[in-house]
Write a protein that holds these residues in place. Structure first.
Motif, PDB file in Angstrom:
ATOM      1  N   UNK A  83       0.849  -1.173   0.000  1.00 41.89           N
ATOM      2  CA  UNK A  83       0.000   0.000   0.000  1.00 41.89           C
ATOM      3  C   UNK A  83       0.894   1.236   0.000  1.00 41.89           C
ATOM      4  N   UNK A  84       0.665   2.196  -0.892  1.00 42.59           N
ATOM      5  CA  UNK A  84       1.483   3.404  -0.892  1.00 42.59           C
ATOM      6  C   UNK A  84       1.318   4.159   0.424  1.00 42.59           C
ATOM      7  N   UNK A  85       2.429   4.540   1.031  1.00 45.69           N
ATOM      8  CA  UNK A  85       2.400   5.260   2.303  1.00 45.69           C
ATOM      9  C   UNK A  85       3.372   6.429   2.217  1.00 45.69           C
ATOM     10  N   UNK A  86       3.070   7.384   1.321  1.00 47.79           N
ATOM     11  CA  UNK A  86       3.943   8.525   1.136  1.00 47.79           C
ATOM     12  C   UNK A  86       3.614   9.607   2.150  1.00 47.79           C
ATOM     13  N   UNK A  87       4.616  10.309   2.570  1.00 45.08           N
ATOM     14  CA  UNK A  87       4.446  11.437   3.471  1.00 45.08           C
ATOM     15  C   UNK A  87       4.214  12.671   2.614  1.00 45.08           C
ATOM     16  N   UNK A  88       3.000  13.232   2.682  1.00 46.17           N
ATOM     17  CA  UNK A  88       2.680  14.400   1.864  1.00 46.17           C
ATOM     18  C   UNK A  88       3.010  15.706   2.586  1.00 46.17           C
ATOM     19  N   UNK A  89       2.611  15.807   3.843  1.00 48.86           N
ATOM     20  CA  UNK A  89       2.885  17.007   4.627  1.00 48.86           C
ATOM     21  C   UNK A  89       3.348  16.589   6.002  1.00 48.86           C
ATOM     22  N   UNK A  90       4.268  17.360   6.550  1.00 50.19           N
ATOM     23  CA  UNK A  90       4.722  17.101   7.897  1.00 50.19           C
ATOM     24  C   UNK A  90       4.835  18.422   8.622  1.00 50.19           C
ATOM     25  N   UNK A  91       4.215  18.500   9.792  1.00 50.20           N
ATOM     26  CA  UNK A  91       4.212  19.750  10.551  1.00 50.20           C
ATOM     27  C   UNK A  91       5.062  19.615  11.764  1.00 50.20           C
TER      28      UNK A  91
END
Length: 110
Positions: free
Chosen positions: A102-110
């Motif tokens: 399953x794709x588990x990309x990090x799109x935004x990180x705060x």
């Protein structure tokens, strides 16, 4: 037709008749700078290896967060503990070659 053939032949002969021109102002190239020193890439994980007797534990961290542990027991096959959700709950996997990923990309990180 003969006129066109003669004109093409003259053009071809004139191209071959020109001597190759040599550049006159050749100067040596400056010395290449040394390659940059390797810097820890933020995309590469930090790996900590811990030995406990005959057992080896490898902890993989990205941005200071532990996301995978590889355990190699003294006897048997290695297994992996993965934090798939990022909540600190590790799930055991016997190998990392799961046919369904399953794709588990990090799109935004705060």
């Amino acid at each position: 037709m003969r006129l066109v053939t003669a004109a093409l032949l003259c053009l071809a002969l004139s191209a071959f008749a020109q001597a190759p021109q040599r550049p006159r102002d050749l100067q040596p190239l400056p010395e290449a700078p040394p390659p940059p020193l390797p810097v820890d890439s933020p995309l590469e994980p930090q790996v900590t290896i811990i030995k406990r007797g005959q057992e080896t534990i490898e902890e993989y961290r990205m941005h200071g967060r532990l996301y995978m542990i590889k355990v190699t027991p003294s006897h048997g096959v290695p297994y992996y503990l993965l934090d798939e959700s990022g909540q600190g709950k590790f799930v055991r996997h016997d190998d990392l070659d799961n046919p369904v990923k399953v794709p588990m990309w990090l799109l935004l990180e705060f």
